[in-house]
Design a protein around this motif. Structure first.
Motif, PDB file in Angstrom:
ATOM      1  N   LEU A 291       0.672  -1.099   0.177  1.00 51.50           N
ATOM      2  CA  LEU A 291      -0.229  -0.361   0.249  1.00 51.50           C
ATOM      3  C   LEU A 291       0.580   1.007  -0.119  1.00 51.50           C
ATOM      4  N   SER A 292       1.916   1.448   0.828  1.00 55.46           N
ATOM      5  CA  SER A 292       2.593   2.555   0.413  1.00 55.46           C
ATOM      6  C   SER A 292       3.726   3.173  -0.414  1.00 55.46           C
ATOM      7  N   VAL A 293       4.109   1.951  -1.597  1.00 63.00           N
ATOM      8  CA  VAL A 293       3.456   2.143  -2.902  1.00 63.00           C
ATOM      9  C   VAL A 293       2.877   2.371  -3.648  1.00 63.00           C
ATOM     10  N   MET A 294       1.919   1.792  -3.392  1.00 58.49           N
ATOM     11  CA  MET A 294      -0.017   1.996  -4.540  1.00 58.49           C
ATOM     12  C   MET A 294      -0.239   3.800  -3.898  1.00 58.49           C
ATOM     13  N   ARG A 295       0.240   4.304  -2.396  1.00 61.29           N
ATOM     14  CA  ARG A 295      -0.151   5.742  -2.035  1.00 61.29           C
ATOM     15  C   ARG A 295       0.312   6.804  -3.084  1.00 61.29           C
ATOM     16  N   PHE A 296       1.735   5.799  -3.475  1.00 56.31           N
ATOM     17  CA  PHE A 296       2.889   7.391  -4.782  1.00 56.31           C
ATOM     18  C   PHE A 296       2.471   7.235  -5.469  1.00 56.31           C
ATOM     19  N   ILE A 297       2.124   5.936  -6.242  1.00 52.12           N
ATOM     20  CA  ILE A 297       1.400   5.892  -7.766  1.00 52.12           C
ATOM     21  C   ILE A 297      -0.298   5.396  -8.583  1.00 52.12           C
ATOM     22  N   CYS A 298      -0.931   5.674  -7.615  1.00 52.83           N
ATOM     23  CA  CYS A 298      -1.665   5.336  -8.162  1.00 52.83           C
ATOM     24  C   CYS A 298      -3.265   6.526  -7.931  1.00 52.83           C
ATOM     25  N   ASP A 299      -3.823   7.068  -8.778  1.00 49.44           N
ATOM     26  CA  ASP A 299      -5.218   8.292  -8.695  1.00 49.44           C
ATOM     27  C   ASP A 299      -6.001   7.386  -7.347  1.00 49.44           C
ATOM     28  N   ARG A 300      -7.028   6.201  -7.983  1.00 48.55           N
ATOM     29  CA  ARG A 300      -8.059   5.181  -7.016  1.00 48.55           C
ATOM     30  C   ARG A 300      -7.041   3.909  -6.954  1.00 48.55           C
ATOM     31  N   ILE A 301      -7.575   2.807  -5.598  1.00 47.25           N
ATOM     32  CA  ILE A 301      -6.884   1.854  -5.051  1.00 47.25           C
ATOM     33  C   ILE A 301      -8.215   1.289  -4.606  1.00 47.25           C
ATOM     34  N   CYS A 302      -7.918   0.405  -5.198  1.00 49.23           N
ATOM     35  CA  CYS A 302      -9.063  -1.510  -4.826  1.00 49.23           C
ATOM     36  C   CYS A 302      -8.832  -2.084  -4.340  1.00 49.23           C
ATOM     37  N   VAL A 303      -9.824  -2.750  -3.116  1.00 48.12           N
ATOM     38  CA  VAL A 303      -9.207  -3.471  -2.131  1.00 48.12           C
ATOM     39  C   VAL A 303      -9.601  -4.595  -2.580  1.00 48.12           C
ATOM     40  N   ILE A 304      -9.149  -6.001  -2.687  1.00 46.27           N
ATOM     41  CA  ILE A 304      -9.542  -7.098  -2.763  1.00 46.27           C
ATOM     42  C   ILE A 304      -9.406  -8.113  -1.647  1.00 46.27           C
TER      43      ILE A 304
END
Length: 314
Positions: A217-230
């Motif tokens: 999630l720390s990487v996703m925060r840097f690069i993503c506009d939206r996040i979906c959790v599965i």
């Protein structure tokens, strides 16, 4: 990153996607009725633990995994199930994938020039050998590799260089949409930043759309506009990145966020890890559905859970 001033145009529309493995009599459901949209020009993150089904979704979109139900709409056209040869070739060109293991995804018996140029052989326009070589040299140069590397084999490169070859293989097709399946998980920390910056550069230059799959999630925060959790094949929460970090609602999302290491050792010791208990739901009695808990923030919940989440948000 998605330009806030642009009107959001849906590029990929996934509706009730179901993917099953095994026999028809004893199927195993890897993804259960996943529904989400990816806007043109954005980086859409799909996060979950190993075996949650995130890679299965990516492979279903690119037509590697067959679907058992639902629809995958790309640019207004259904691309799952039986489609025409013309549409299949169009999908092959416009949707590319960067795989997790930079060594396993490259043919170790083939030279780099063939690996990078292989996709060009499927294009309607037949290219000469000189044209393909020129495009390979340009693609390698774009990812920071020397053109003379084209005559070498994958085992002669480091992990970061092999992943750059994988990116060059995808970019040479000039795609619109790239599925990045944990592209940095097998790389050193210093090399990770280089690969992420390279992907961001290509997004700006070529107006790319990414589906970024990761468990970090720390990487996703840097690069993503939206996040979906599965979680175990079921999408449980979807929101804009900073909204998800500021107001995590589903217990599984909260558990994932609590597992992120803190750089401050004092706060790290004080941190309380949350454990998600999937048996706490009463889905047999109260069927769940997508609920909007905050503007553009959705959570998978039934009536009692939704009421509870609303009280927690207040």
């Amino acid at each position: 990153m998605l330009d806030e001033n642009k009107k959001k145009e849906v590029l990929v529309d996934v509706k009730d996607l179901t993917v099953q493995f095994g026999s028809r009599r004893h199927p195993f459901t890897a993804v259960d009725k996943a529904t989400f949209q990816i806007y043109k020009g954005e980086t859409f993150g799909l996060v979950g633990e190993s075996g949650s089904g995130k890679t299965t979704i990516g492979r279903a979109i690119i037509r590697i995994n067959p679907t058992a139900g639902g629809e995958i709409i790309y640019n207004g056209q259904k691309i799952n199930g039986k489609i025409s040869k013309e549409l299949d070739k169009e999908v092959t060109q416009k949707i590319q994938m960067i795989f997790q293991d930079p060594m396993a995804s490259l043919n170790e018996r083939a030279k780099v020039d063939y690996i990078v140029a292989e996709g060009l052989l499927n294009l309607p326009k037949k290219l000469s050998k000189e044209e393909r070589q020129a495009m390979v040299s340009e693609a390698l140069d774009e990812v920071g590799l020397l053109p003379e590397f084209a005559s070498r084999f994958p085992h002669e490169f480091s992990g970061g260089q092999r992943q750059r070859i994988g990116i060059a293989r995808a970019m040479i097709m000039r795609p619109e949409f790239i599925i990045a399946d944990e592209p940095i998980s097998a790389l050193d920390v210093s090399i990770r930043a280089q690969v992420l910056n390279l992907m961001s550069k290509f997004q700006r230059e070529y107006d790319l759309t990414y589906l970024f799959i990761s468990h970090d999630l720390s990487v996703m925060r840097f690069i993503c506009d939206r996040i979906c959790v599965i979680h175990k094949g079921v999408l449980v929460e979807l929101a804009e990145t900073e909204e998800l970090f500021a107001h995590p609602t589903h217990p599984y999302t909260q558990a994932l966020l609590s597992a992120i290491p803190m750089p401050d050792p004092v706060n790290e010791k004080k941190k309380v890890l949350k454990v998600y208990d999937p048996t706490a739901h009463e889905y047999d009695k109260y069927p769940p559905s997508w609920r909007e808990i905050r503007p553009n923030h959705y959570v998978w919940a039934n009536d009692p859970e939704f009421e509870k989440y609303q009280k927690e948000q207040q």
